[in-house]
Design a protein around this motif. Structure first.
Motif, mmCIF file in Angstrom:
data_model
loop_
_atom_site.group_PDB
_atom_site.id
_atom_site.type_symbol
_atom_site.label_atom_id
_atom_site.label_comp_id
_atom_site.label_asym_id
_atom_site.label_seq_id
_atom_site.Cartn_x
_atom_site.Cartn_y
_atom_site.Cartn_z
ATOM 1 N N GLY A 67 0.713 -1.225 -0.152
ATOM 2 C CA GLY A 67 0.128 0.065 -0.081
ATOM 3 C C GLY A 67 0.799 1.188 -0.009
ATOM 4 N N GLY A 68 2.172 1.104 -0.030
ATOM 5 C CA GLY A 68 2.871 2.232 -0.085
ATOM 6 C C GLY A 68 3.708 2.905 1.040
ATOM 7 N N LEU A 69 4.484 3.717 1.009
ATOM 8 C CA LEU A 69 5.158 4.282 2.034
ATOM 9 C C LEU A 69 4.998 5.781 2.162
ATOM 10 C CD1 LEU A 69 7.338 3.986 4.091
ATOM 11 C CD2 LEU A 69 8.958 4.508 2.206
ATOM 12 N N ASN A 70 4.615 6.484 3.413
ATOM 13 C CA ASN A 70 4.129 7.968 3.215
ATOM 14 C C ASN A 70 2.607 8.238 2.914
ATOM 15 O OD1 ASN A 70 6.676 8.457 4.411
ATOM 16 N ND2 ASN A 70 7.357 8.441 2.358
ATOM 17 N N LYS A 71 1.785 7.391 3.350
ATOM 18 C CA LYS A 71 0.420 7.564 2.971
ATOM 19 C C LYS A 71 0.057 9.132 3.398
ATOM 20 C CE LYS A 71 -0.746 2.732 2.790
ATOM 21 N NZ LYS A 71 -0.472 1.760 3.862
ATOM 22 N N GLY A 72 -0.785 9.663 2.615
ATOM 23 C CA GLY A 72 -1.368 11.155 3.273
ATOM 24 C C GLY A 72 -0.103 11.969 2.932
ATOM 25 N N ARG A 73 0.866 11.711 2.279
ATOM 26 C CA ARG A 73 1.865 12.731 1.935
ATOM 27 C C ARG A 73 2.080 13.200 0.705
ATOM 28 N NH1 ARG A 73 5.974 12.728 6.263
ATOM 29 N NH2 ARG A 73 6.702 14.566 5.327
ATOM 30 N N PRO A 74 2.375 14.463 0.264
ATOM 31 C CA PRO A 74 2.505 15.388 1.188
ATOM 32 C C PRO A 74 1.337 15.910 1.769
ATOM 33 C CG PRO A 74 2.570 16.208 -1.210
ATOM 34 C CD PRO A 74 2.428 14.765 -1.250
ATOM 35 N N SER A 75 1.581 15.978 2.952
ATOM 36 C CA SER A 75 0.498 16.578 4.052
ATOM 37 C C SER A 75 0.293 17.959 3.997
ATOM 38 C CB SER A 75 0.886 16.076 5.557
ATOM 39 O OG SER A 75 1.995 16.830 5.861
ATOM 40 N N ALA A 76 -0.977 18.165 4.828
ATOM 41 C CA ALA A 76 -1.077 19.688 4.938
ATOM 42 C C ALA A 76 -0.004 20.393 5.629
ATOM 43 C CB ALA A 76 -2.472 19.860 5.747
ATOM 44 N N ASP A 77 0.924 19.947 6.525
ATOM 45 C CA ASP A 77 1.954 20.349 7.118
ATOM 46 C C ASP A 77 2.933 20.720 6.199
ATOM 47 O OD1 ASP A 77 0.813 20.792 9.494
ATOM 48 O OD2 ASP A 77 1.709 18.824 10.362
ATOM 49 N N ASP A 78 3.346 19.736 5.147
ATOM 50 C CA ASP A 78 4.445 19.681 4.152
ATOM 51 C C ASP A 78 3.888 21.012 3.217
ATOM 52 O OD1 ASP A 78 5.612 17.349 5.137
ATOM 53 O OD2 ASP A 78 4.228 16.127 3.671
ATOM 54 N N LEU A 79 2.694 20.877 2.892
ATOM 55 C CA LEU A 79 2.364 22.196 1.877
ATOM 56 C C LEU A 79 2.466 23.294 2.456
ATOM 57 C CD1 LEU A 79 -0.821 20.476 -0.041
ATOM 58 C CD2 LEU A 79 1.816 20.386 -0.678
ATOM 59 N N THR A 80 2.071 23.680 3.748
ATOM 60 C CA THR A 80 2.462 24.577 4.570
ATOM 61 C C THR A 80 3.906 25.177 4.583
ATOM 62 O OG1 THR A 80 0.550 24.430 6.141
ATOM 63 C CG2 THR A 80 2.218 25.794 6.813
ATOM 64 N N SER A 81 4.661 24.141 4.602
ATOM 65 C CA SER A 81 6.005 24.158 4.277
ATOM 66 C C SER A 81 6.465 24.714 3.260
ATOM 67 C CB SER A 81 6.893 23.017 4.857
ATOM 68 O OG SER A 81 6.897 22.524 6.305
ATOM 69 N N ALA A 82 6.025 24.122 2.351
ATOM 70 C CA ALA A 82 6.081 24.629 0.803
ATOM 71 C C ALA A 82 5.665 26.110 0.655
ATOM 72 C CB ALA A 82 5.402 23.846 0.099
ATOM 73 N N ARG A 83 4.575 26.346 1.305
ATOM 74 C CA ARG A 83 4.078 27.840 0.972
ATOM 75 C C ARG A 83 5.022 28.709 1.841
ATOM 76 N NH1 ARG A 83 -0.279 26.590 3.093
ATOM 77 N NH2 ARG A 83 -1.276 25.975 0.990
ATOM 78 N N GLU A 84 5.697 28.421 3.149
ATOM 79 C CA GLU A 84 6.396 29.176 3.630
ATOM 80 C C GLU A 84 7.877 29.462 2.815
ATOM 81 O OE1 GLU A 84 6.728 27.329 7.473
ATOM 82 O OE2 GLU A 84 5.009 28.300 8.280
ATOM 83 N N PHE A 85 8.243 28.158 2.465
ATOM 84 C CA PHE A 85 9.555 28.559 1.438
ATOM 85 C C PHE A 85 9.263 29.323 0.190
ATOM 86 C CE2 PHE A 85 11.152 26.717 -2.729
ATOM 87 C CZ PHE A 85 12.826 26.951 -2.227
ATOM 88 N N ALA A 86 8.077 29.295 -0.509
ATOM 89 C CA ALA A 86 7.690 30.230 -1.226
ATOM 90 C C ALA A 86 7.653 31.550 -1.075
ATOM 91 C CB ALA A 86 6.342 29.815 -2.117
ATOM 92 N N GLU A 87 7.336 31.995 0.296
ATOM 93 C CA GLU A 87 7.082 33.368 0.729
ATOM 94 C C GLU A 87 8.350 33.713 0.774
ATOM 95 O OE1 GLU A 87 4.602 32.716 4.079
ATOM 96 O OE2 GLU A 87 2.744 32.813 2.912
ATOM 97 N N GLN A 88 9.412 32.974 1.393
ATOM 98 C CA GLN A 88 10.559 33.425 1.597
ATOM 99 C C GLN A 88 11.334 33.747 -0.088
ATOM 100 O OE1 GLN A 88 12.807 30.375 3.554
ATOM 101 N NE2 GLN A 88 11.863 30.912 5.415
ATOM 102 N N LEU A 89 11.010 33.059 -0.907
ATOM 103 C CA LEU A 89 11.565 33.235 -2.224
ATOM 104 C C LEU A 89 10.971 34.719 -2.901
ATOM 105 C CD1 LEU A 89 11.262 29.881 -3.991
ATOM 106 C CD2 LEU A 89 13.276 30.924 -3.203
ATOM 107 N N ARG A 90 9.520 34.693 -2.538
ATOM 108 C CA ARG A 90 8.812 35.933 -2.973
ATOM 109 C C ARG A 90 9.582 37.251 -2.321
ATOM 110 N NH1 ARG A 90 2.769 36.049 -1.475
ATOM 111 N NH2 ARG A 90 3.643 36.729 0.431
ATOM 112 N N GLY A 91 9.893 37.124 -0.973
ATOM 113 C CA GLY A 91 10.610 38.141 -0.117
ATOM 114 C C GLY A 91 11.745 38.751 -0.964
ATOM 115 N N ARG A 92 12.444 37.905 -1.689
ATOM 116 C CA ARG A 92 13.824 38.209 -2.274
ATOM 117 C C ARG A 92 13.345 39.198 -3.315
ATOM 118 N NH1 ARG A 92 18.160 35.559 -2.016
ATOM 119 N NH2 ARG A 92 18.787 35.835 -4.150
ATOM 120 N N PHE A 93 12.124 39.527 -3.871
ATOM 121 C CA PHE A 93 11.834 40.318 -4.918
ATOM 122 C C PHE A 93 11.136 41.484 -4.485
ATOM 123 C CE2 PHE A 93 13.118 36.376 -6.982
ATOM 124 C CZ PHE A 93 13.891 37.008 -7.962
ATOM 125 N N ALA A 94 10.584 41.496 -3.037
ATOM 126 C CA ALA A 94 10.011 42.565 -2.411
ATOM 127 C C ALA A 94 10.542 43.968 -2.386
ATOM 128 C CB ALA A 94 9.377 42.134 -1.010
#
Length: 154
Positions: A127-154
């Motif tokens: 049935g696989g490894l890491n069921k439910g991933r990327p999780s909501a927490d993972d996507l929140t981390s991805a969003r935070e990463f993107a916000e840091q990138l966006r901040g480079r251009f602010a």
């Protein structure tokens, strides 16, 4: 800032979920390598390159796309991946992609990785490894990463 994300995602859409999350923050279009020519990247300030990991390597289509990029791009780039297991020290696929992009003239300004559902090989039988991933927490981390990138251009 004008951003683009070049992404391959095939097994379960894990990497596409991350790409779409990052893209929503950066107001970036997400494309498969087959949907854009290397020359079109010149019109972007920031380009993301992402893939799932298959047998400890990024998708061949993404690696071939980067191989075909002209030298001297001079743009900023970031890399990202989803995988069933953590990146092993002896096979640093994100660092290798970053080095490949740097060799093409990109300034690599960050990287992001998270777990994803993995059903490759024998993992599919259970049935696989890491069921439910990327999780909501993972996507929140991805969003935070993107916000840091966006901040480079602010």
């Amino acid at each position: 800032m004008k951003a683009l994300i070049v992404c391959t995602s095939k097994s379960h859409g894990n990497t596409r979920k991350v790409a779409d999350t990052i893209g929503s923050v950066l107001d970036a279009r997400v494309v498969d390598p087959a949907e854009i020519s290397p020359a079109e990247l010149a019109g972007y300030d920031l380009v993301g390159f992402g893939s799932g990991v298959y047998w400890m390597a990024l998708d061949a289509r993404l690696r071939e796309f980067v191989d075909g990029l002209p030298a001297g791009a001079g743009q900023e780039a970031f890399v990202f991946a989803t995988s069933g297991l953590p990146e092993p020290g002896f096979r640093p696929y994100l660092r290798n992609l970053g080095d490949q992009l740097a060799g093409k003239g990109f300034e690599v300004v960050g990287g992001f990785a998270c777990r994803g559902l993995d059903t490759m090989g024998p993992l599919g039988l259970v049935g696989g490894l890491n069921k439910g991933r990327p999780s909501a927490d993972d996507l929140t981390s991805a969003r935070e990463f993107a916000e840091q990138l966006r901040g480079r251009f602010a």
